[in-house]
Design an enzyme around this catalytic site. Structure first.
Site, PDB file in Angstrom:
ATOM      1  N   CYS A 116       0.813  -1.224   0.000  1.00 45.54           N
ATOM      2  CA  CYS A 116       0.000   0.000   0.000  1.00 45.54           C
ATOM      3  C   CYS A 116       0.844   1.271   0.000  1.00 45.54           C
ATOM      4  O   CYS A 116       0.332   2.350  -0.288  1.00 45.54           O
ATOM      5  CB  CYS A 116      -0.941  -0.010   1.201  1.00 45.54           C
ATOM      6  SG  CYS A 116      -2.089  -1.386   1.146  1.00 45.54           S
ATOM      7  N   HIS A 254      -3.302   7.320   2.474  1.00 38.44           N
ATOM      8  CA  HIS A 254      -3.732   6.019   1.958  1.00 38.44           C
ATOM      9  C   HIS A 254      -5.058   5.675   2.624  1.00 38.44           C
ATOM     10  O   HIS A 254      -5.218   5.866   3.831  1.00 38.44           O
ATOM     11  CB  HIS A 254      -2.667   4.968   2.288  1.00 38.44           C
ATOM     12  CG  HIS A 254      -3.132   3.565   2.061  1.00 38.44           C
ATOM     13  ND1 HIS A 254      -3.760   3.188   0.886  1.00 38.44           N
ATOM     14  CD2 HIS A 254      -3.070   2.454   2.840  1.00 38.44           C
ATOM     15  CE1 HIS A 254      -4.055   1.899   0.965  1.00 38.44           C
ATOM     16  NE2 HIS A 254      -3.656   1.438   2.138  1.00 38.44           N
ATOM     17  N   ASN A 284     -10.118   0.073   0.201  1.00 36.24           N
ATOM     18  CA  ASN A 284      -8.657   0.147   0.162  1.00 36.24           C
ATOM     19  C   ASN A 284      -8.183  -0.357  -1.201  1.00 36.24           C
ATOM     20  O   ASN A 284      -8.241  -1.548  -1.486  1.00 36.24           O
ATOM     21  CB  ASN A 284      -8.088  -0.716   1.300  1.00 36.24           C
ATOM     22  CG  ASN A 284      -6.572  -0.685   1.351  1.00 36.24           C
ATOM     23  OD1 ASN A 284      -5.910  -0.214   0.420  1.00 36.24           O
ATOM     24  ND2 ASN A 284      -6.015  -1.195   2.438  1.00 36.24           N
TER      25      ASN A 284
HETATM   26  N1  COA Z   1     -17.621  -8.406  10.154  1.00 39.16           N
HETATM   27  C1  COA Z   1     -17.980  -8.630  11.422  1.00 39.16           C
HETATM   28  N2  COA Z   1     -17.094  -8.907  12.400  1.00 39.16           N
HETATM   29  C2  COA Z   1     -15.800  -8.952  12.058  1.00 39.16           C
HETATM   30  C3  COA Z   1     -15.352  -8.735  10.746  1.00 39.16           C
HETATM   31  C4  COA Z   1     -16.331  -8.451   9.764  1.00 39.16           C
HETATM   32  N3  COA Z   1     -16.027  -8.212   8.482  1.00 39.16           N
HETATM   33  N4  COA Z   1     -14.016  -8.841  10.696  1.00 39.16           N
HETATM   34  C5  COA Z   1     -13.610  -9.122  11.960  1.00 39.16           C
HETATM   35  N5  COA Z   1     -14.695  -9.201  12.780  1.00 39.16           N
HETATM   36  C6  COA Z   1     -14.726  -9.471  14.204  1.00 39.16           C
HETATM   37  C7  COA Z   1     -13.541 -10.278  14.662  1.00 39.16           C
HETATM   38  O1  COA Z   1     -13.734 -11.643  14.449  1.00 39.16           O
HETATM   39  C8  COA Z   1     -13.494  -9.920  16.129  1.00 39.16           C
HETATM   40  O2  COA Z   1     -14.458 -10.685  16.811  1.00 39.16           O
HETATM   41  P1  COA Z   1     -14.181 -11.246  18.295  1.00 39.16           P
HETATM   42  O3  COA Z   1     -14.011 -10.024  19.137  1.00 39.16           O
HETATM   43  O4  COA Z   1     -15.407 -12.036  18.590  1.00 39.16           O
HETATM   44  O5  COA Z   1     -12.920 -12.045  18.179  1.00 39.16           O
HETATM   45  C9  COA Z   1     -13.963  -8.462  16.173  1.00 39.16           C
HETATM   46  O6  COA Z   1     -14.634  -8.238  14.920  1.00 39.16           O
HETATM   47  C10 COA Z   1     -12.820  -7.473  16.312  1.00 39.16           C
HETATM   48  O7  COA Z   1     -11.803  -7.858  15.385  1.00 39.16           O
HETATM   49  P2  COA Z   1     -10.512  -7.007  15.184  1.00 39.16           P
HETATM   50  O8  COA Z   1      -9.657  -7.628  14.131  1.00 39.16           O
HETATM   51  O9  COA Z   1      -9.866  -6.736  16.520  1.00 39.16           O
HETATM   52  O10 COA Z   1     -11.174  -5.652  14.652  1.00 39.16           O
HETATM   53  P3  COA Z   1     -10.504  -4.292  14.330  1.00 39.16           P
HETATM   54  O11 COA Z   1     -11.163  -3.222  15.072  1.00 39.16           O
HETATM   55  O12 COA Z   1      -9.001  -4.347  14.392  1.00 39.16           O
HETATM   56  O13 COA Z   1     -10.914  -4.076  12.798  1.00 39.16           O
HETATM   57  C11 COA Z   1      -9.884  -4.232  10.643  1.00 39.16           C
HETATM   58  C12 COA Z   1     -10.488  -4.978  11.817  1.00 39.16           C
HETATM   59  C13 COA Z   1      -9.338  -5.211   9.658  1.00 39.16           C
HETATM   60  C14 COA Z   1     -10.965  -3.396  10.030  1.00 39.16           C
HETATM   61  C15 COA Z   1      -8.755  -3.310  11.163  1.00 39.16           C
HETATM   62  O14 COA Z   1      -7.914  -4.031  12.001  1.00 39.16           O
HETATM   63  C16 COA Z   1      -7.918  -2.688  10.093  1.00 39.16           C
HETATM   64  O15 COA Z   1      -8.370  -1.826   9.385  1.00 39.16           O
HETATM   65  N6  COA Z   1      -6.646  -3.092  10.040  1.00 39.16           N
HETATM   66  C17 COA Z   1      -5.544  -2.455   9.359  1.00 39.16           C
HETATM   67  C18 COA Z   1      -5.726  -2.149   7.951  1.00 39.16           C
HETATM   68  C19 COA Z   1      -4.480  -1.497   7.487  1.00 39.16           C
HETATM   69  O16 COA Z   1      -4.070  -0.445   7.926  1.00 39.16           O
HETATM   70  N7  COA Z   1      -3.783  -2.077   6.605  1.00 39.16           N
HETATM   71  C20 COA Z   1      -2.520  -1.498   6.212  1.00 39.16           C
HETATM   72  C21 COA Z   1      -2.358  -1.382   4.846  1.00 39.16           C
HETATM   73  S1  COA Z   1      -3.352  -2.390   3.878  1.00 39.16           S
END
Ligand code: COA
Length: 330
Positions: A116, A254, A284
């Site tokens: 990215c 980004h 993204n």
């Molecule tokens: N729908 C519903 N629930 C979801 C889900 C979805 N699409 N994806 C994950 N969950 C759940 C998980 O299973 C977890 O459940 P649990 O608490 O029962 O275990 C809960 O939501 C929290 O998951 P978590 O991964 O801690 O959520 P988060 O707040 O970190 O959000 C992302 C997840 C992926 C949106 C976030 O981490 C993110 O944006 N990450 C970085 C992206 C990034 O910067 N990338 C860099 C360049 S690409």
């Protein structure tokens, strides 16, 4: 001798027609529109047609950027493509395929693989080529058909990514008021396993099975590190150029997660009108997200000659970077 600077003189972008909405994803994985909207800010993403690969999307964006630069394709003397979803597995480069499509021959072309952060790495490379006198007109393209590497059963990743392309032309100038001010790129390879796509020589595609070529991400760890790293990075690039956040006309981050963008924006105490957001409509688009966002600004007539843009990105590698760019186009 006059100083030689690199100037971003034009921008272009392309998004494929097909849309993937949160409602569509609700029928594919265990997720909801409410969760996706609240946790990421994304509502829709564009998805490449079956016959469109990364170079096809990049070609549309590149044609526009070259036309808007006032140059001809034959004036381009270096093609750099940033992508994590190139047409072929390592050979030929997507930059070579794109140069072929543009009909530009006998010039160097290569891909930059910084996930990215790829567009900022590409701009850094193009700037260095121009300032060293090794190139005069550089085409930098960020293009992704990353839907091809999505596991549409993995709800933690597939809801985030969309396809698209953005491109710009960098050219040599002695006019500092239209120049790229500074680019700062960095990374931490000890955290290579935060974001991966298998299929290379570690686990070749032919082995299939346990290592399918799908994007995998340690989402939460990446999220936390992205906020921390980017916040420090943008503060540093402003400080080393004796600038404050008030000097920034447009902050173009980004588009990975609205919460990351907001956190970095708060660190810099930016006003809402300084922050460019496209994540709701495009998701993204990895290396394409920044040039696509610059193009949105341009097409809505909000980007003027000399405007100071602050770009920042974070991605697999891990890689990250920021750039201060005075727009040199009209
Ligand atoms: N729908 C519903 N629930 C979801 C889900 C979805 N699409 N994806 C994950 N969950 C759940 C998980 O299973 C977890 O459940 P649990 O608490 O029962 O275990 C809960 O939501 C929290 O998951 P978590 O991964 O801690 O959520 P988060 O707040 O970190 O959000 C992302 C997840 C992926 C949106 C976030 O981490 C993110 O944006 N990450 C970085 C992206 C990034 O910067 N990338 C860099 C360049 S690409």
């Amino acid at each position: 001798m006059k100083s030689l600077f690199a100037s971003m003189i034009s921008i272009g972008a392309y998004a494929p027609k097909k849309l993937l909405t949160n409602a569509d994803l609700e029928t594919m994985v265990d997720t909801t529109d409410e969760w996706i909207t609240k946790r990421t800010g994304i509502k829709t993403r564009h998805i490449a047609a079956d016959d469109q690969a990364a170079s096809d999307l990049g070609y549309e964006a590149a044609k526009l950027a070259i036309a808007r630069s006032g140059l001809l394709p034959s004036d381009i003397d270096l093609v750099i493509v940033a992508t994590l979803s190139g047409d072929y597995l390592f050979m030929p480069s997507t930059a070579a395929v794109l140069a072929g499509k543009l009909g530009v021959r006998n010039i160097p072309s290569f891909d930059v693989l910084a996930a990215c952060s790829g567009f900022i790495y590409g701009v850094a490379t193009g700037k260095a080529f121009i300032e060293s006198g090794m190139a005069s007109n550089v085409l930098v393209v960020g293009t992704e058909a990353s839907s091809r590497f999505m596991d549409y059963t993995d709800r933690s990743v597939c809801i985030l990514f969309g396809d698209g392309a953005g491109a710009c032309v960098l050219t040599a100038t002695d006019d500092e008021s239209k120049a790229i001010v500074d680019v700062k790129i960095s990374g931490d390879g000890t955290l290579w396993d935060y974001l991966t796509i298998e299929g290379g020589s570690r686990h070749p595609v032919r082995e299939g099975g346990e290592h399918p070529p799908f994007m995998r991400m340690k989402g939460n760890e990446t999220f936390k590190l992205a906020v921390k790293t980017l916040s420090a990075d943008v503060v540093e690039i402003l400080a080393r150029n004796n600038l404050t956040s008030e000097a920034i006309t447009h902050f173009i981050p980004h588009q990975a997660n609205l919460r990351i963008i907001k956190a970095v924006g708060e660190t810099l105490k930016l006003r809402d009108d300084q922050i460019v957001l496209t994540i709701e409509r495009f998701g993204n688009t990895s290396a394409a997200s920044i040039p696509m966002a610059i193009n949105e600004l341009y097409e809505s007539h909000k980007l003027k000659t000399g405007d100071l843009m602050l770009l920042d990105a974070f991605g697999g590698g891990l890689t990250w970077g920021s750039a201060l760019v005075r727009f040199g186009g009209k």
